[in-house]
Scaffold this motif. Sequence first.
Motif, mmCIF file in Angstrom:
data_model
loop_
_atom_site.group_PDB
_atom_site.id
_atom_site.type_symbol
_atom_site.label_atom_id
_atom_site.label_comp_id
_atom_site.label_asym_id
_atom_site.label_seq_id
_atom_site.Cartn_x
_atom_site.Cartn_y
_atom_site.Cartn_z
ATOM 1 N N CYS A 94 -6.293 23.093 64.079
ATOM 2 C CA CYS A 94 -6.848 23.309 62.885
ATOM 3 C C CYS A 94 -6.425 22.686 61.624
ATOM 4 C CB CYS A 94 -6.387 24.993 62.454
ATOM 5 S SG CYS A 94 -6.992 25.625 60.905
ATOM 6 N N LYS A 95 -7.134 22.032 60.746
ATOM 7 C CA LYS A 95 -6.715 21.295 59.709
ATOM 8 C C LYS A 95 -7.266 21.869 58.364
ATOM 9 C CE LYS A 95 -7.285 16.548 57.844
ATOM 10 N NZ LYS A 95 -8.032 15.460 57.906
ATOM 11 N N ALA A 96 -6.552 21.835 57.604
ATOM 12 C CA ALA A 96 -7.059 22.214 56.012
ATOM 13 C C ALA A 96 -6.736 20.971 54.881
ATOM 14 C CB ALA A 96 -6.219 23.606 55.396
ATOM 15 N N GLU A 97 -7.895 20.798 54.092
ATOM 16 C CA GLU A 97 -7.901 19.669 53.147
ATOM 17 C C GLU A 97 -8.031 20.224 51.904
ATOM 18 O OE1 GLU A 97 -11.007 17.346 54.544
ATOM 19 O OE2 GLU A 97 -10.517 17.140 56.796
ATOM 20 N N SER A 98 -7.127 19.571 50.891
ATOM 21 C CA SER A 98 -6.970 19.758 49.658
ATOM 22 C C SER A 98 -6.619 18.463 48.989
ATOM 23 C CB SER A 98 -5.904 20.596 49.164
ATOM 24 O OG SER A 98 -5.650 20.884 47.975
ATOM 25 N N THR A 99 -7.539 18.140 47.812
ATOM 26 C CA THR A 99 -7.273 17.111 46.804
ATOM 27 C C THR A 99 -6.098 17.156 46.412
ATOM 28 O OG1 THR A 99 -8.898 17.846 45.463
ATOM 29 C CG2 THR A 99 -9.724 16.210 46.952
ATOM 30 N N LEU A 100 -5.620 18.260 45.976
ATOM 31 C CA LEU A 100 -4.328 18.787 45.089
ATOM 32 C C LEU A 100 -3.187 18.487 45.982
ATOM 33 C CD1 LEU A 100 -5.790 21.596 42.950
ATOM 34 C CD2 LEU A 100 -5.613 19.270 42.415
ATOM 35 N N THR A 101 -3.234 19.201 47.122
ATOM 36 C CA THR A 101 -2.068 19.453 47.975
ATOM 37 C C THR A 101 -1.923 18.361 49.405
ATOM 38 O OG1 THR A 101 -2.805 21.416 48.995
ATOM 39 C CG2 THR A 101 -1.543 21.794 47.214
ATOM 40 N N GLY A 102 -2.890 17.762 49.740
ATOM 41 C CA GLY A 102 -2.947 16.964 50.760
ATOM 42 C C GLY A 102 -3.476 17.765 52.038
ATOM 43 N N ASP A 103 -3.262 17.154 53.103
ATOM 44 C CA ASP A 103 -3.620 17.834 54.331
ATOM 45 C C ASP A 103 -2.637 18.386 55.254
ATOM 46 O OD1 ASP A 103 -5.839 14.863 55.089
ATOM 47 O OD2 ASP A 103 -6.132 16.574 53.690
ATOM 48 N N SER A 104 -3.042 19.703 55.868
ATOM 49 C CA SER A 104 -2.215 20.400 56.672
ATOM 50 C C SER A 104 -2.723 20.652 57.925
ATOM 51 C CB SER A 104 -1.709 21.809 56.030
ATOM 52 O OG SER A 104 -1.271 21.542 54.783
ATOM 53 N N TRP A 105 -2.013 20.477 59.213
ATOM 54 C CA TRP A 105 -2.274 20.712 60.283
ATOM 55 C C TRP A 105 -1.541 21.825 60.985
ATOM 56 C CZ3 TRP A 105 -6.030 17.892 62.633
ATOM 57 C CH2 TRP A 105 -6.428 16.837 61.952
ATOM 58 N N GLY A 106 -2.306 22.527 61.924
ATOM 59 C CA GLY A 106 -1.562 23.568 62.569
ATOM 60 C C GLY A 106 -0.806 23.051 64.057
ATOM 61 N N GLN A 107 -0.342 23.702 64.837
ATOM 62 C CA GLN A 107 0.572 23.137 65.845
ATOM 63 C C GLN A 107 -0.448 22.905 67.105
ATOM 64 O OE1 GLN A 107 0.280 26.402 65.268
ATOM 65 N NE2 GLN A 107 -0.039 27.260 67.148
ATOM 66 N N GLY A 108 -1.574 23.426 67.046
ATOM 67 C CA GLY A 108 -2.366 23.152 68.082
ATOM 68 C C GLY A 108 -2.455 24.343 69.326
ATOM 69 N N THR A 109 -3.817 24.405 69.797
ATOM 70 C CA THR A 109 -3.814 25.339 70.997
ATOM 71 C C THR A 109 -4.394 24.803 72.196
ATOM 72 O OG1 THR A 109 -4.609 27.796 71.633
ATOM 73 C CG2 THR A 109 -6.136 26.712 70.043
ATOM 74 N N GLN A 110 -4.036 24.958 73.357
ATOM 75 C CA GLN A 110 -4.618 24.355 74.589
ATOM 76 C C GLN A 110 -5.988 24.947 74.929
ATOM 77 O OE1 GLN A 110 -3.694 21.257 76.348
ATOM 78 N NE2 GLN A 110 -5.500 21.690 77.251
ATOM 79 N N VAL A 111 -7.094 24.582 75.185
ATOM 80 C CA VAL A 111 -7.942 24.739 75.879
ATOM 81 C C VAL A 111 -8.338 23.915 77.031
ATOM 82 C CG1 VAL A 111 -10.583 25.172 75.636
ATOM 83 C CG2 VAL A 111 -9.230 25.805 73.540
ATOM 84 N N THR A 112 -8.451 24.684 78.252
ATOM 85 C CA THR A 112 -8.735 24.069 79.403
ATOM 86 C C THR A 112 -9.915 24.835 80.174
ATOM 87 O OG1 THR A 112 -6.265 23.748 79.576
ATOM 88 C CG2 THR A 112 -7.384 23.605 81.721
ATOM 89 N N VAL A 113 -10.795 23.885 80.611
ATOM 90 C CA VAL A 113 -11.869 24.448 81.155
ATOM 91 C C VAL A 113 -12.043 23.977 82.658
ATOM 92 C CG1 VAL A 113 -14.512 24.658 81.017
ATOM 93 C CG2 VAL A 113 -12.952 24.303 78.989
ATOM 94 N N SER A 114 -12.158 24.937 83.503
ATOM 95 C CA SER A 114 -11.982 24.435 84.991
ATOM 96 C C SER A 114 -13.489 24.400 85.247
ATOM 97 C CB SER A 114 -11.287 25.383 85.744
ATOM 98 O OG SER A 114 -12.087 26.688 85.507
#
Length: 115
Positions: A94-114
């Motif tokens: 997940c990413k959040a973008e702000s021209t005032l505070t910059g970009d922030s990222w989450g830690q990520g979540t794994q998706v595996t499709v068999s």
Amino acid sequence: VQLVESGGGLVQAGGSLRLSCAASVNIFAFDTMGWYRQAPEKQRELVAGIARGGNRNYADSLKGRFTISRDSGKNTIYLQMNSLKPEDTAVYFCKAESTLTGDSWGQGTQVTVSS
């Protein structure tokens, strides 16, 4: 700003998953929020985005299968993923973008499709 993803897991091809990204602040503080993914040995790529005004954009290859949405009351965005394919296997961020505070990222979540 903290972004916490959840909802990933292991699913069979053809199945569905819904990812969630909970923000620690009001999501309307951001110009855009979105989902990206990164498969092993590949570059991170945009999956879908949603702007403050509600406009949505998707990677061309994913249109019709993935849907981004939000719940402002919960400060959360979602990614509904249907008809999943093995090639959708990746870590989803997940990413959040702000021209005032910059970009922030989450830690990520794994998706595996068999297959």
